[in-house]
Design an enzyme around this catalytic site. Structure first.
Site, PDB file in Angstrom:
ATOM      1  N   GLY A   1      23.281  -5.540 -19.704  1.00 37.92           N
ATOM      2  CA  GLY A   1      24.656  -5.427 -20.204  1.00 37.92           C
ATOM      3  C   GLY A   1      25.133  -4.018 -19.967  1.00 37.92           C
TER       4      GLY A   1
ATOM      5  N   GLN B   1      30.323   3.263 -21.797  1.00 44.02           N
ATOM      6  CA  GLN B   1      29.122   3.967 -21.317  1.00 44.02           C
ATOM      7  C   GLN B   1      29.375   4.672 -19.989  1.00 44.02           C
ATOM      8  OE1 GLN B   1      26.663   0.196 -22.081  1.00 44.02           O
ATOM      9  NE2 GLN B   1      25.162   1.818 -22.348  1.00 44.02           N
TER      10      GLN B   1
ATOM     11  N   CYS C   1      18.811   0.807 -24.750  1.00 48.60           N
ATOM     12  CA  CYS C   1      20.181   1.135 -24.355  1.00 48.60           C
ATOM     13  C   CYS C   1      20.166   2.053 -23.133  1.00 48.60           C
ATOM     14  CB  CYS C   1      20.895   1.833 -25.523  1.00 48.60           C
ATOM     15  SG  CYS C   1      22.610   2.223 -25.174  1.00 48.60           S
ATOM     16  N   LEU C   2      21.015   1.744 -22.177  1.00 54.16           N
ATOM     17  CA  LEU C   2      21.045   2.554 -20.948  1.00 54.16           C
ATOM     18  C   LEU C   2      21.537   3.977 -21.237  1.00 54.16           C
ATOM     19  CD1 LEU C   2      22.468  -0.117 -18.485  1.00 54.16           C
ATOM     20  CD2 LEU C   2      20.087   0.560 -18.837  1.00 54.16           C
TER      21      LEU C   2
ATOM     22  N   HIS D   1      25.538  -5.770 -29.177  1.00 55.87           N
ATOM     23  CA  HIS D   1      25.167  -4.407 -28.786  1.00 55.87           C
ATOM     24  C   HIS D   1      26.286  -3.783 -27.945  1.00 55.87           C
ATOM     25  CE1 HIS D   1      22.248  -1.286 -27.244  1.00 55.87           C
ATOM     26  NE2 HIS D   1      23.172  -1.244 -26.305  1.00 55.87           N
ATOM     27  N   GLU D   2      26.855  -4.588 -27.034  1.00 54.21           N
ATOM     28  CA  GLU D   2      27.945  -4.066 -26.181  1.00 54.21           C
ATOM     29  C   GLU D   2      29.226  -3.860 -26.980  1.00 54.21           C
ATOM     30  OE1 GLU D   2      25.105  -4.262 -23.282  1.00 54.21           O
ATOM     31  OE2 GLU D   2      26.898  -3.051 -23.520  1.00 54.21           O
TER      32      GLU D   2
ATOM     33  N   HIS E   1      29.303  -0.634 -28.601  1.00 52.38           N
ATOM     34  CA  HIS E   1      29.684   0.469 -27.709  1.00 52.38           C
ATOM     35  C   HIS E   1      31.202   0.632 -27.678  1.00 52.38           C
ATOM     36  CE1 HIS E   1      25.994   1.898 -25.932  1.00 52.38           C
ATOM     37  NE2 HIS E   1      25.628   0.690 -25.553  1.00 52.38           N
TER      38      HIS E   1
HETATM   39  O1  LIG Z   1      24.263  -1.620 -23.415  1.00 53.62           O
HETATM   40  C1  LIG Z   1      23.277  -1.228 -22.798  1.00 53.62           C
HETATM   41  O2  LIG Z   1      22.900  -0.059 -22.836  1.00 53.62           O
HETATM   42  C2  LIG Z   1      22.431  -2.254 -22.020  1.00 53.62           C
HETATM   43  C3  LIG Z   1      21.424  -2.788 -22.989  1.00 53.62           C
HETATM   44  C4  LIG Z   1      21.825  -4.169 -23.369  1.00 53.62           C
HETATM   45  C5  LIG Z   1      20.891  -4.724 -24.421  1.00 53.62           C
HETATM   46  C6  LIG Z   1      20.529  -4.009 -25.554  1.00 53.62           C
HETATM   47  C7  LIG Z   1      19.697  -4.570 -26.515  1.00 53.62           C
HETATM   48  C8  LIG Z   1      19.218  -5.846 -26.342  1.00 53.62           C
HETATM   49  C9  LIG Z   1      19.575  -6.559 -25.216  1.00 53.62           C
HETATM   50  C10 LIG Z   1      20.409  -5.999 -24.260  1.00 53.62           C
HETATM   51  C11 LIG Z   1      20.014  -2.708 -22.392  1.00 53.62           C
HETATM   52  O3  LIG Z   1      19.752  -1.468 -21.834  1.00 53.62           O
HETATM   53  S1  LIG Z   1      19.679  -3.777 -21.094  1.00 53.62           S
HETATM   54  C12 LIG Z   1      17.903  -3.463 -20.965  1.00 53.62           C
HETATM   55  C13 LIG Z   1      17.207  -4.453 -21.864  1.00 53.62           C
HETATM   56  C14 LIG Z   1      16.911  -5.692 -21.305  1.00 53.62           C
HETATM   57  C15 LIG Z   1      16.323  -6.678 -22.106  1.00 53.62           C
HETATM   58  C16 LIG Z   1      16.048  -6.426 -23.453  1.00 53.62           C
HETATM   59  C17 LIG Z   1      16.359  -5.180 -24.009  1.00 53.62           C
HETATM   60  C18 LIG Z   1      16.937  -4.185 -23.203  1.00 53.62           C
HETATM   61 ZN   LIG Z   2      23.682   0.207 -25.007  1.00 54.89          ZN
END
Ligand SMILES: O=C(O)C[C@@H](Cc1ccccc1)[C@H](O)SCc1ccccc1
Ligand SMILES: [Zn+2]
Length: 171
Positions: free
Chosen positions: A44, A49, A90-91, A132-133, A136
């Protein structure tokens, strides 16, 4: 590729404004965000971001990374009271992972990249990710839910990771 802001950059705290018109510029931003998300191995990415403070989220939970989803002006409504923990990352907070409790089933109302209405109920990882998004877009980062000690550790960790990345770029 677009540069991703790193915690604790204050620009990550900006409240995103609604998209009024889906212009060609926004369509370009969507493409760039999807490419940036894949390159960063995320599932995501919120426009906040990449320092674009509009209500735009891209996601792709598919195995082959070939099914991107776009949510414009999203609204998320929890469908259950009960919260479940999920190990989030989180990225914008590289190499930091910790449990966050969220409702496991939500309703998403949004527009897609063509301005078509989206209205669906989702659960599991998709529900976790969209919440989560959405955070943000409201200037909230998942570490905000953790203890002060863990927030300090997260800041130190990000500082180290960024230094290593900058060094790697020079080498
Ligand atoms: O928004 C972001 O930074 C991307 C996030 C999205 C995410 C956060 C928490 C749980 C699920 C998705 C992640 O960096 S994407 C990397 C990731 C992939 C699978 C599970 C957890 C994190
Ligand atoms: Zn994030």
């Amino acid at each position: 590729l677009l540069p991703i802001l790193n915690y604790p950059d204050p620009r990550l705290r900006t409240i995103a404004t609604p998209v009024k018109k889906i212009t060609d510029d926004i369509k370009t931003l969507i493409t760039d965000m999807i490419d940036t998300m894949y390159d960063a191995q995320g599932i995501g990415l919120a426009a906040s971001q990449v320092d674009q403070h509009i209500q735009l989220i891209v996601m792709d939970l598919s195995e082959d990374k070939d099914t991107p989803m776009v949510f414009i002006n999203p609204k998320v409504t929890p469908l259950v009271e009960e919260k479940q923990p999920y190990e989030e990352g989180c990225l914008s907070v590289p190499d930091v992972y910790d449990k966050v409790d969220r409702p496991n089933k939500v309703r998403i109302e949004a527009l897609d990249e063509n301005g078509k209405e989206i209205d669906k109920e989702v659960e599991g990882l998709l529900a976790v990710c969209i919440q989560h998004e959405m955070d943000h877009l409201n200037g909230v980062i998942f570490v905000d839910y953790l203890s002060k000690l863990k927030q300090t550790r997260a800041r130190d960790k990000v500082r180290k990771v960024i230094k290593i990345r900058e060094k790697q770029e020079q080498d």
